[in-house]
Every structure is written in C-alpha cells, then in structure tokens.
Design a protein around this motif. Structure first.
Motif, mmCIF file in Angstrom:
data_model
loop_
_atom_site.group_PDB
_atom_site.id
_atom_site.type_symbol
_atom_site.label_atom_id
_atom_site.label_comp_id
_atom_site.label_asym_id
_atom_site.label_seq_id
_atom_site.Cartn_x
_atom_site.Cartn_y
_atom_site.Cartn_z
ATOM 1 N N GLN A 70 0.819 -1.211 0.000
ATOM 2 C CA GLN A 70 0.000 0.000 0.000
ATOM 3 C C GLN A 70 0.849 1.255 0.000
ATOM 4 O OE1 GLN A 70 -3.402 -0.068 -0.380
ATOM 5 N NE2 GLN A 70 -2.998 2.096 -0.830
ATOM 6 N N ARG A 71 1.937 1.253 0.746
ATOM 7 C CA ARG A 71 2.796 2.440 0.788
ATOM 8 C C ARG A 71 3.471 2.680 -0.555
ATOM 9 N NH1 ARG A 71 6.189 2.369 6.334
ATOM 10 N NH2 ARG A 71 6.693 4.500 5.670
ATOM 11 N N MET A 72 3.770 1.595 -1.271
ATOM 12 C CA MET A 72 4.297 1.741 -2.624
ATOM 13 C C MET A 72 3.267 2.438 -3.506
ATOM 14 S SD MET A 72 6.864 0.923 -4.693
ATOM 15 C CE MET A 72 6.582 2.469 -5.491
ATOM 16 N N LYS A 73 2.007 1.989 -3.416
ATOM 17 C CA LYS A 73 0.941 2.590 -4.215
ATOM 18 C C LYS A 73 0.713 4.050 -3.820
ATOM 19 C CE LYS A 73 -1.493 -1.798 -4.940
ATOM 20 N NZ LYS A 73 -2.725 -2.569 -4.673
ATOM 21 N N ASP A 74 0.718 4.308 -2.524
ATOM 22 C CA ASP A 74 0.490 5.673 -2.054
ATOM 23 C C ASP A 74 1.590 6.620 -2.522
ATOM 24 O OD1 ASP A 74 -1.778 4.780 -0.769
ATOM 25 O OD2 ASP A 74 -0.853 4.704 1.231
ATOM 26 N N SER A 75 2.836 6.145 -2.480
ATOM 27 C CA SER A 75 3.964 6.984 -2.904
ATOM 28 C C SER A 75 3.870 7.338 -4.384
ATOM 29 C CB SER A 75 5.290 6.262 -2.627
ATOM 30 O OG SER A 75 5.489 6.070 -1.256
ATOM 31 N N ALA A 76 3.518 6.346 -5.201
ATOM 32 C CA ALA A 76 3.382 6.596 -6.636
ATOM 33 C C ALA A 76 2.237 7.559 -6.910
ATOM 34 C CB ALA A 76 3.164 5.283 -7.382
ATOM 35 N N ALA A 77 1.111 7.352 -6.218
ATOM 36 C CA ALA A 77 -0.047 8.234 -6.427
ATOM 37 C C ALA A 77 0.293 9.670 -6.059
ATOM 38 C CB ALA A 77 -1.231 7.738 -5.608
ATOM 39 N N GLU A 78 1.028 9.844 -4.967
ATOM 40 C CA GLU A 78 1.416 11.190 -4.558
ATOM 41 C C GLU A 78 2.303 11.849 -5.612
ATOM 42 O OE1 GLU A 78 3.103 11.435 -0.661
ATOM 43 O OE2 GLU A 78 1.527 10.201 0.230
ATOM 44 N N PHE A 79 3.216 11.067 -6.164
ATOM 45 C CA PHE A 79 4.085 11.647 -7.185
ATOM 46 C C PHE A 79 3.289 12.103 -8.399
ATOM 47 C CE2 PHE A 79 6.452 11.242 -11.135
ATOM 48 C CZ PHE A 79 7.493 12.124 -10.898
ATOM 49 N N PHE A 80 2.400 11.251 -8.902
ATOM 50 C CA PHE A 80 1.671 11.591 -10.114
ATOM 51 C C PHE A 80 0.630 12.687 -9.888
ATOM 52 C CE2 PHE A 80 3.598 7.741 -11.684
ATOM 53 C CZ PHE A 80 3.777 8.016 -13.038
ATOM 54 N N GLU A 81 0.305 12.985 -8.641
ATOM 55 C CA GLU A 81 -0.587 14.104 -8.347
ATOM 56 C C GLU A 81 0.152 15.429 -8.268
ATOM 57 O OE1 GLU A 81 -2.504 12.943 -4.756
ATOM 58 O OE2 GLU A 81 -3.763 11.418 -5.730
ATOM 59 N N LEU A 82 1.480 15.410 -8.279
ATOM 60 C CA LEU A 82 2.253 16.650 -8.229
ATOM 61 C C LEU A 82 2.029 17.485 -9.483
ATOM 62 C CD1 LEU A 82 5.696 15.295 -6.939
ATOM 63 C CD2 LEU A 82 4.067 16.692 -5.645
ATOM 64 N N PRO A 83 2.194 18.798 -9.405
ATOM 65 C CA PRO A 83 2.146 19.640 -10.611
ATOM 66 C C PRO A 83 3.208 19.194 -11.603
ATOM 67 C CG PRO A 83 2.130 20.987 -8.618
ATOM 68 C CD PRO A 83 2.435 19.586 -8.178
ATOM 69 N N ILE A 84 2.924 19.404 -12.884
ATOM 70 C CA ILE A 84 3.851 18.964 -13.921
ATOM 71 C C ILE A 84 5.230 19.578 -13.741
ATOM 72 C CG2 ILE A 84 3.085 20.778 -15.522
ATOM 73 C CD1 ILE A 84 4.243 17.169 -16.413
ATOM 74 N N GLU A 85 5.282 20.794 -13.211
ATOM 75 C CA GLU A 85 6.583 21.448 -13.000
ATOM 76 C C GLU A 85 7.437 20.668 -12.003
ATOM 77 O OE1 GLU A 85 3.569 24.138 -14.485
ATOM 78 O OE2 GLU A 85 3.629 22.952 -12.621
ATOM 79 N N GLU A 86 6.788 20.097 -10.999
ATOM 80 C CA GLU A 86 7.521 19.310 -10.007
ATOM 81 C C GLU A 86 7.969 17.974 -10.599
ATOM 82 O OE1 GLU A 86 8.474 20.102 -6.766
ATOM 83 O OE2 GLU A 86 7.959 22.084 -7.556
ATOM 84 N N LYS A 87 7.077 17.328 -11.331
ATOM 85 C CA LYS A 87 7.435 16.036 -11.932
ATOM 86 C C LYS A 87 8.566 16.196 -12.943
ATOM 87 C CE LYS A 87 3.064 15.161 -12.796
ATOM 88 N NZ LYS A 87 1.730 14.583 -13.049
ATOM 89 N N ASN A 88 8.564 17.295 -13.659
ATOM 90 C CA ASN A 88 9.599 17.507 -14.669
ATOM 91 C C ASN A 88 10.985 17.720 -14.073
ATOM 92 O OD1 ASN A 88 8.090 17.139 -16.965
ATOM 93 N ND2 ASN A 88 7.548 19.294 -17.199
ATOM 94 N N LYS A 89 11.048 17.957 -12.775
ATOM 95 C CA LYS A 89 12.361 18.075 -12.127
ATOM 96 C C LYS A 89 13.108 16.740 -12.154
ATOM 97 C CE LYS A 89 11.141 21.901 -9.037
ATOM 98 N NZ LYS A 89 10.938 22.334 -7.628
ATOM 99 N N VAL A 90 12.365 15.660 -12.333
ATOM 100 C CA VAL A 90 13.012 14.345 -12.443
ATOM 101 C C VAL A 90 12.708 13.729 -13.800
ATOM 102 C CG1 VAL A 90 13.143 13.861 -9.983
ATOM 103 C CG2 VAL A 90 11.051 13.305 -11.218
ATOM 104 N N ALA A 91 12.556 14.560 -14.814
ATOM 105 C CA ALA A 91 12.264 14.075 -16.164
ATOM 106 C C ALA A 91 13.440 13.290 -16.719
ATOM 107 C CB ALA A 91 11.932 15.243 -17.077
#
Length: 342
Positions: free
Chosen positions: A104-125
């Motif tokens: 569950q924590r694996m799923k929660d961590s992934a969900a939190e990441f994909f809910e971030l603004p695109i600008e934040e996700k692109n920091k690890v593009a």
C-alpha cells in the motif's frame, strides 16, 4: 533516482544508462486539458487493437501459484510452475509474504508523485540520453504511434527488497524445474539487478482506439508486477488472441522474460503482453525487472540442447542485448528474434 516505499520523497541516485527516448507530450496533462480528445498520434488501427478474437473467458485459467508451497519445494507446486511457464509464460503469485502495508505504501507513494504539478514532476524528467526518470520510454522515431501512459522508471530500494526476496526464491524454483541445483540460476546472474517502472494510464475517452502500452515481451529474466486491485488493463497474448489478467487482491503477477527463454532454449517463452486503457478510471502498475549483470553471457544451457531440441539462440552479452531492445520501439518479440540463430 529512487521511489522509496518507506518515504514519500524522490532521491537522485547513480545508475547506469540504458537508452535514449525522444521527448513526447505528457498524457496526464493532455487529458486534464482536453479529456475528450485523442490526438491522431495515439490512435491505433483496428488490426493493431486486435479485437477480433475475444479470449476474456480464459482469464480464470491463468495459473495461480502458491509461493508458500513453492518455497517449501512442494512437488505439485513446482509442477504447476513448470506448466505455467511452458503454457502461459505468466502466473499470479499468492501467499508471497510481502506485507500489505508495504504494497500500500508503494501505491500511495506513486499516487502522490503523479498528483504533483507537472513542473515538479519535470524536475526528475528523463534526460536526453537515458530513460531513467519521468516520461515515456521506447520512443525512437518522430512518426511512431505513442502509448497512452506516463512512466517513472527507477532503481529502487524499500519495496524492491521484498520483491527481491520473492524473486530469489522464484529463481531457485525455476532452477530446479530447469534441471539444476537451487542456487545455480541465481549464480549465473553474477548479481541480481533490479529495474523498476511505475506506469500511469490516464482515463481515455476512446479506449478502443489506443493502447496504454504496446505489445512486447520483457528483456528481463523474470518480471514481478503489482497491479491495482480494482481496475483491469494487463492483457497477454495466448492462442492468437488477448487474455486479460484480472487482478487478484494483493497477488503479484510474474512473467517469464527473454533471458529464461534463451537459457531454456525456448522451453519457456517470454510472452507478449500489452496494457489497455479505461474510459472512466486511471490505472497504475508497478513492474520490477530482475536481470543478470551486464557482462553475463546468455545462451541456451547445454542440457537444454539435444537432437530433438537443437540450439535456437546464439550467445549474447546481456548488457548489449538489453540496450539493443531498449533502443527499439516496442514491437512484439522483434528484439528476441535478433538473438535467434538464422
């Protein structure tokens, strides 16, 4: 970079490079802006979607293996594993002992990441010269039909430690059904390398026109996949059609990779699989790829070759084979054919 199941933070980590992928639009952001639009570059032909043969009724026949019995050397369960690898190349693994809270924590961590603004996700593009990070992999040409998904590809630690434990035991069982001592298959890897990929498949207004992930086999030894419990999407090729792998709560899906196909001289085959999309709901999947070290040379084992089963594959250096497959677009088993003799 690491997606750590014990923390909800993203960390950069040194990792070997594998392949390049051309940057493409972010599907999740595209759906947010135009939820009813499917750009032409994502649309597949009806032939490619292959809806003519409906084998959904076979889903219940996909083998289910009890890990607790397998790890005790239960002969009946080993026979089931042998049959699963020969006839399906896929099976669902239950009673694997990975704590529910870790899943569950694996799923929660992934969900939190994909809910971030695109600008934040692109920091690890993904960088321009590799496919580790956030983006879409296996994009090798500008006219290629794209998959309806976004991926985070990493080398991980917390969740992967549980997957590695399961993987090591599975390799021991595979070693036995391949006629070897329990430790031999693991020893042949020199080091068990793990790669990790989180896929997010956003909802699609026209799921009959797109694929979340193109048909392919895995270049790994084995792949261990965690699915969402409440939405289907994984399909495997079987008897000329596609069979959905309907989720079993808390089960792990395991499939044979190209390395086992080559080592077994085709006795066990890596099977094409794909991901379809859902009209109303997004879907996550979490794939752990267990591989040999780059310098391992892979070829059919001597005892897997005889007059009735002549040698099918040539010797390949695994690092070269892996990178060659990653530099090709996903296209069934085209990269495996490169390793075949004649």
């Amino acid at each position: 970079m690491t997606l750590n199941a014990d923390e909800t933070t993203m960390q950069m980590e040194e990792a070997p490079s594998y392949a390049q992928s051309i940057p493409v639009p972010n599907v999740q952001e595209m759906v947010k802006k135009e939820p009813l639009q499917v750009p032409q570059r994502y649309v597949r032909s009806q032939e490619e979607m292959n809806k003519t043969i409906d084998l959904s009724h076979l889903s219940s026949e996909i083998p289910v293996i009890d890990f607790s019995l397998l790890s005790c050397g239960n002969k009946e369960e080993l026979l089931k594993l042998d049959t699963a690898c020969k006839d399906w190349g896929f099976f669902q693994l239950v009673n694997h002992g990975v704590p529910k809270e870790v899943l569950q924590r694996m799923k929660d961590s992934a969900a939190e990441f994909f809910e971030l603004p695109i600008e934040e996700k692109n920091k690890v593009a993904m960088p321009s010269n590799d496919i580790q990070g956030y983006g879409q992999a296996y994009v090798v040409s500008n006219d290629q039909t794209l998959d309806w998904s976004d991926a985070l590809i990493d080398i991980i630690e917390a969740y992967s430690s549980e997957v590695k434990r399961v993987g090591v035991e599975l390799l021991s069982s595979l070693s036995m059904i391949m006629g070897m001592q329990k430790h031999e298959l693991l020893d042949m890897h020199k080091e068990l390398v793990q790669g990790f990929r989180v896929n997010y498949y956003p909802p699609c207004s026209s799921p009959d026109q797109v694929l979340g992930l193109s048909p392919h086999s895995d270049a790994s030894t084995i792949t261990v996949l965690m699915q969402d419990d409440d939405v289907s999407g994984l399909e495997i090729r079987h008897k000329g059609g596609w069979v959905p792998v309907n989720p079993i709560p808390d089960a792990l899906v395991v499939n044979v990779g190209d390395v086992i196909e080559i080592w077994s001289n085709g006795r066990y085959k890596s099977i094409e699989h794909r991901a379809v999309t859902n009209k109303n709901k997004g879907r996550f999947s979490y794939a752990s790829f267990l591989d040999p070290r780059d310098d391992v040379e892979v070829e059919p084992l001597d005892h897997m070759v005889d007059d009735q089963r002549p040698k099918i594959y040539r010797r390949v250096r695994y690092g070269d084979y892996l990178r060659q497959s990653m530099n090709m677009k996903m296209n069934g088993k085209a990269h495996v054919d490169v390793a075949k003799i004649n």
